[in-house]
Design a protein around this motif. Structure first.
Motif, PDB file in Angstrom:
ATOM      1  N   VAL A 139       0.904  -1.224   0.053  1.00  0.00           N
ATOM      2  CA  VAL A 139       0.028  -0.051  -0.080  1.00  0.00           C
ATOM      3  C   VAL A 139       0.881   1.012   0.020  1.00  0.00           C
ATOM      4  N   ASP A 140       1.931   1.201   0.696  1.00  0.00           N
ATOM      5  CA  ASP A 140       2.832   2.380   0.880  1.00  0.00           C
ATOM      6  C   ASP A 140       3.370   2.623  -0.492  1.00  0.00           C
ATOM      7  N   GLU A 141       3.920   1.695  -1.205  1.00  0.00           N
ATOM      8  CA  GLU A 141       4.505   1.739  -2.509  1.00  0.00           C
ATOM      9  C   GLU A 141       3.500   2.263  -3.414  1.00  0.00           C
ATOM     10  N   LEU A 142       2.414   1.718  -3.676  1.00  0.00           N
ATOM     11  CA  LEU A 142       1.400   2.181  -4.596  1.00  0.00           C
ATOM     12  C   LEU A 142       0.967   3.664  -4.139  1.00  0.00           C
ATOM     13  N   ASN A 143       0.729   4.055  -2.927  1.00  0.00           N
ATOM     14  CA  ASN A 143       0.442   5.571  -2.576  1.00  0.00           C
ATOM     15  C   ASN A 143       1.736   6.220  -3.007  1.00  0.00           C
ATOM     16  N   ALA A 144       2.981   5.997  -2.928  1.00  0.00           N
ATOM     17  CA  ALA A 144       4.096   6.650  -3.029  1.00  0.00           C
ATOM     18  C   ALA A 144       3.934   6.793  -4.841  1.00  0.00           C
ATOM     19  N   ALA A 145       3.561   6.147  -5.572  1.00  0.00           N
ATOM     20  CA  ALA A 145       3.432   6.143  -6.893  1.00  0.00           C
ATOM     21  C   ALA A 145       2.086   6.914  -7.365  1.00  0.00           C
TER      22      ALA A 145
END
Length: 129
Positions: free
Chosen positions: A75-81
């Motif tokens: 989720v953190d990786e998607l939010n960062a993208a």
């Protein structure tokens, strides 16, 4: 009896280029042109046909569930993208946290899951393995 050699799911999008970038670059799935649309290859090897539709209406239900080993990190990786994962804002509907994760395993109400949308508005999910 009908002689069927294979089957595959499909769904529509309103912008094939945006879908190619999202599914290929953001989610990291193999994407290739196929039959006037795209063929996504899921980690299982299953193909999914993504086709353009001028009158596309986003699916109001989850069309793909992506299993992940570490839900919070993904989720953190998607939010960062730039992907918005908190698409359900009513805390009573799914009991999501501030990032949009419903921790169902902690409450006995299903899996740990988080929903988001593709560029055409179709609903997708991340689900803990």
């Amino acid at each position: 009896m009908v002689d069927i050699s294979d089957a595959f799911p499909g769904f529509s999008v309103d912008d094939v280029g945006a879908a190619r970038a999202f599914y290929g670059d953001v989610l990291g799935l193999p994407v290739e042109e196929s039959m006037g649309g795209l063929r996504l290859t899921l980690p299982s090897g299953q193909g999914v046909f993504v086709y353009p539709k001028d009158t596309h209406e986003p699916a109001s239900f989850t069309i793909l569930n992506f299993e992940v080993a570490d839900l919070g990190r993904t989720v953190d990786e998607l939010n960062a993208a730039g992907v918005v994962t908190k698409i359900y804002t009513d805390p009573h509907s799914f009991g999501t946290d501030e990032r949009g994760i419903a921790w169902g395993s902690k409450t006995g109400q299903g899996p740990d899951i988080c929903w988001f949308r593709d560029p055409s508005g179709n609903v997708l999910s991340l689900i803990a393995q």
